[in-house]
Design an enzyme around this catalytic site. Structure first.
Site: not given
Ligand SMILES: NC(=O)c1ccc[n+]([C@@H]2O[C@H](COP(=O)([O-])OP(=O)(O)OC[C@H]3O[C@@H](n4cnc5c(N)ncnc54)[C@H](OP(=O)(O)O)[C@@H]3O)[C@@H](O)[C@H]2O)c1
Length: 299
Positions: A70, A101, A176
């Site tokens: 998330l 994260t 991390k």
């Molecule tokens: N992107 C990268 O390259 C990467 C790499 C390493 C780590 N990360 C970490 O991994 C995590 C996810 O990253 P991501 O890029 O996949 O993010 P993302 O595409 O923005 O997805 C976020 C997820 O969280 C959900 N969410 C957000 N607010 C919420 C709430 N209040 N209640 C319930 N669900 C909620 C979203 O649901 P909806 O679909 O309904 O919006 C979605 O499923 C983060 O912590 C990020 O920092 C990301």
């Protein structure tokens, strides 16, 4: 618990979708929940062996392991708390595997909440972007009880190339932030240097080619080439809002443990200003756009 474990996967964002797909493809029964339900339905329609739950509670109730991927701590709390939250569907011996994260405070909260319900929490944030998630090439930084981590190994391996078990609960969350501090420092440096080269008359694409063939060609520099050179059309890999979230977690940890991090403060300030400029949904490479918009051409 015997393998394969039934997995509840909560959070099908950019990273969660390929990670959940790899778990399902490895033969684990998977139940998914996503706040925006249509995302979960589309995902289940495209992935064999995946069911959609109506709530985190329903997803958790039938699972051995609850995986979360998330945005941040508020999102984690939103899926765990309340009458439809995962804790309401908890039973002893379930494992909470948080891979977002979330930061040390959120990780500690989850460990307490799940521990009070008779379960165990493992933090396993990931390094590597969407491509690494798609190819099960992530690096995992794991914190938590060694026997539980060992029991989860087949599940962890279905998503990753490298697994570091760093210590007790919270160790993965801390490591991390140490990794990401370097990512954002490099991102800021690449942004400044790219704009410097452009301002001095070097073609942007050519300057970036040189970066990719130089001593600074870290994986992050290479896989963000399109984000830096074509910011108007490139696909967001990590939203700038999430980068700022991470930098707030990093500077808060630095404050707590007394580690001097002057560069992280500047990087956070720049990210926040770029978000104020409307670039929050853009890739973290939009720091270069923010700086480019502030150049002052000399005669
Ligand atoms: N992107 C990268 O390259 C990467 C790499 C390493 C780590 N990360 C970490 O991994 C995590 C996810 O990253 P991501 O890029 O996949 O993010 P993302 O595409 O923005 O997805 C976020 C997820 O969280 C959900 N969410 C957000 N607010 C919420 C709430 N209040 N209640 C319930 N669900 C909620 C979203 O649901 P909806 O679909 O309904 O919006 C979605 O499923 C983060 O912590 C990020 O920092 C990301």
């Amino acid at each position: 618990m015997s393998n394969p474990k039934t997995v509840a996967f909560l959070g099908l964002g950019r990273m969660g979708r390929p990670m959940a797909a790899n778990i399902a493809n490895a033969g684990f029964p998977v139940v998914v929940y996503n706040r925006t339900r249509s995302t979960a339905e589309d995902f289940a329609a495209a992935t064999d062996g995946v069911k959609v739950a109506d709530s985190p509670r329903e997803a958790a109730a039938g699972a051995d392991v609850v995986v979360t991927m998330l945005a941040d701590e508020p999102a984690l709390r939103a899926v765990y708390e309340g009458p439809q939250g995962a804790l309401a569907g908890w039973s002893p011996h379930k494992v909470a595997l948080d891979m977002g994260t979330t930061g040390p405070a959120g990780t500690a909260w989850l460990a307490r909440a799940v521990g009070n319900a008779g379960g165990t929490a493992i933090d396993s944030p990931v390094s590597g972007a969407v491509k690494a998630a798609e190819t099960a090439g992530l690096t995992l930084m794991v914190g938590g009880a060694a026997d539980v981590v060992e029991d989860l190994r087949p599940l962890l391996e279905s998503m990753s190339a490298t697994i570091y078990h760093l210590g007790e609960s919270g160790a993965g969350a801390i490591m991390k932030l140490a990794v990401n501090n370097v990512i954002y420092a490099l991102g800021q440096a690449v942004s400044e240097s790219l704009v410097l080269a452009e301002c001095s008359g070097i073609d942007r694409a050519e300057a970036y080619e040189v970066f990719c063939d130089s001593a600074i060609a870290a994986p992050m520099v290479k896989y963000r080439q399109d984000n830096y050179t074509n910011p108007g059309t490139s696909i967001t890999q990590l939203a700038l809002t999430l980068a700022a979230k991470d930098l707030k977690l990093i500077t808060a940890l630095a404050d707590e443990v007394g580690a001097p991090m002057p560069q992280a403060m500047v990087n956070l300030d720049t990210a926040v200003r770029a978000i104020d400029d409307g670039l929050g949904d853009h890739d973290m490479a939009a720091v270069a756009v923010y700086l480019r918009n502030r150049t002052s051409p000399r005669s």
